[in-house]
Design an enzyme around this catalytic site. Structure first.
Site: not given
Ligand SMILES: CC(C)(COP(=O)(O)OP(=O)(O)OC[C@H]1O[C@@H](n2cnc3c(N)ncnc32)[C@H](O)[C@@H]1OP(=O)(O)O)[C@@H](O)C(=O)NCCC(=O)NCCS
Length: 201
Positions: A133, A145
């Site tokens: 979710e 995702y």
């Molecule tokens: C969601 C989260 C885990 C992503 O981690 P991350 O290490 O920054 O992400 P990545 O560098 O691996 O990015 C992977 C993909 O996520 C998406 N993404 C990551 N950051 C993004 C941003 N700021 N805006 C849009 N898309 C984004 C993109 O699809 C990206 O792929 P791309 O590099 O080809 O564009 C991180 O933003 C986070 O910790 N968020 C807070 C916690 C949270 O919301 N968890 C999810 C709960 S359901």
């Protein structure tokens, strides 16, 4: 796929990691889990599988030489936890319960790596599909995702008690299907290239 050449390692979360996990946990969530909840997951919940990501090599700070020397002596230096994620495996379904990356380390592929490691582990354990979710407002996580083949299956109204926000319920297709695997291999390959390119070695 071989994880050994990547600049990060993903390994099972241990009790000693919880303190660092909590530091990250407090940053992004409206309702952070407690340390007690993580202890329960690690000690008492047989269906849970939790992981942390950290740099493979300790950061070279001013004392880089010392760091390398200690590494060559095998003296334990554990780089900091940069991110974590977990899932529950129940009735053939891997339900991703959490994933987060330390704010200063975002957008470097660590979230993706954690998701890949969880999907790999879930497949090894025989999960048929992965579900989760996510808040409707959390477009960042949704992008991640969607990139890995999750699709929206349901809108859950007022799912989050803290803010009354709706949740998207998302699911992959069958993890072992040719369609899922072919897409998974492609995105994983691209991630591996990106991570090795940005290697901190
Ligand atoms: C969601 C989260 C885990 C992503 O981690 P991350 O290490 O920054 O992400 P990545 O560098 O691996 O990015 C992977 C993909 O996520 C998406 N993404 C990551 N950051 C993004 C941003 N700021 N805006 C849009 N898309 C984004 C993109 O699809 C990206 O792929 P791309 O590099 O080809 O564009 C991180 O933003 C986070 O910790 N968020 C807070 C916690 C949270 O919301 N968890 C999810 C709960 S359901």
């Amino acid at each position: 796929m071989d994880y050994t050449n990547l600049p990060y390692v993903v390994e099972p979360m241990r009790l000693r990691d919880i303190e660092e996990v909590m530091e990250i946990e407090r940053a992004p969530f409206l309702s952070p889990w407690s340390a007690r909840a993580y202890r329960y997951e690690l000690l008492d919940n047989d269906s849970s599988h939790y992981f942390v990501a950290r740099q493979r090599w300790a950061e070279r700070t001013g004392s880089g030489l010392l760091t390398r020397a200690r590494r060559s002596l095998g003296v334990g230096i554990r780089p900091a936890v940069l991110g974590y994620g977990g899932f529950w495996l129940r009735h053939g379904e891997a339900h991703i319960s959490t994933i987060a990356v330390q704010p200063n380390w975002r957008r470097r592929g660590i979230g993706e790596l954690l998701l890949v490691a969880m999907l790999d582990r879930a497949t090894e354990l025989g999960a048929e599909r992965a579900t989760l979710e996510v808040r409707v407002s959390n477009v960042t996580a949704q992008n991640l995702y969607y990139k890995y083949g999750f699709q929206q299956v349901e809108l859950r109204r007022h799912y989050y008690h803290d803010s009354d926000e709706d949740a998207l319920s998302m699911s992959t297709g069958r993890l072992t299907s040719a369609t899922f695997q072919s897409h998974f291999r492609q995105v994983k390959q691209a991630l591996w290239e990106k991570l090795t390119h940005f290697s901190f070695r």
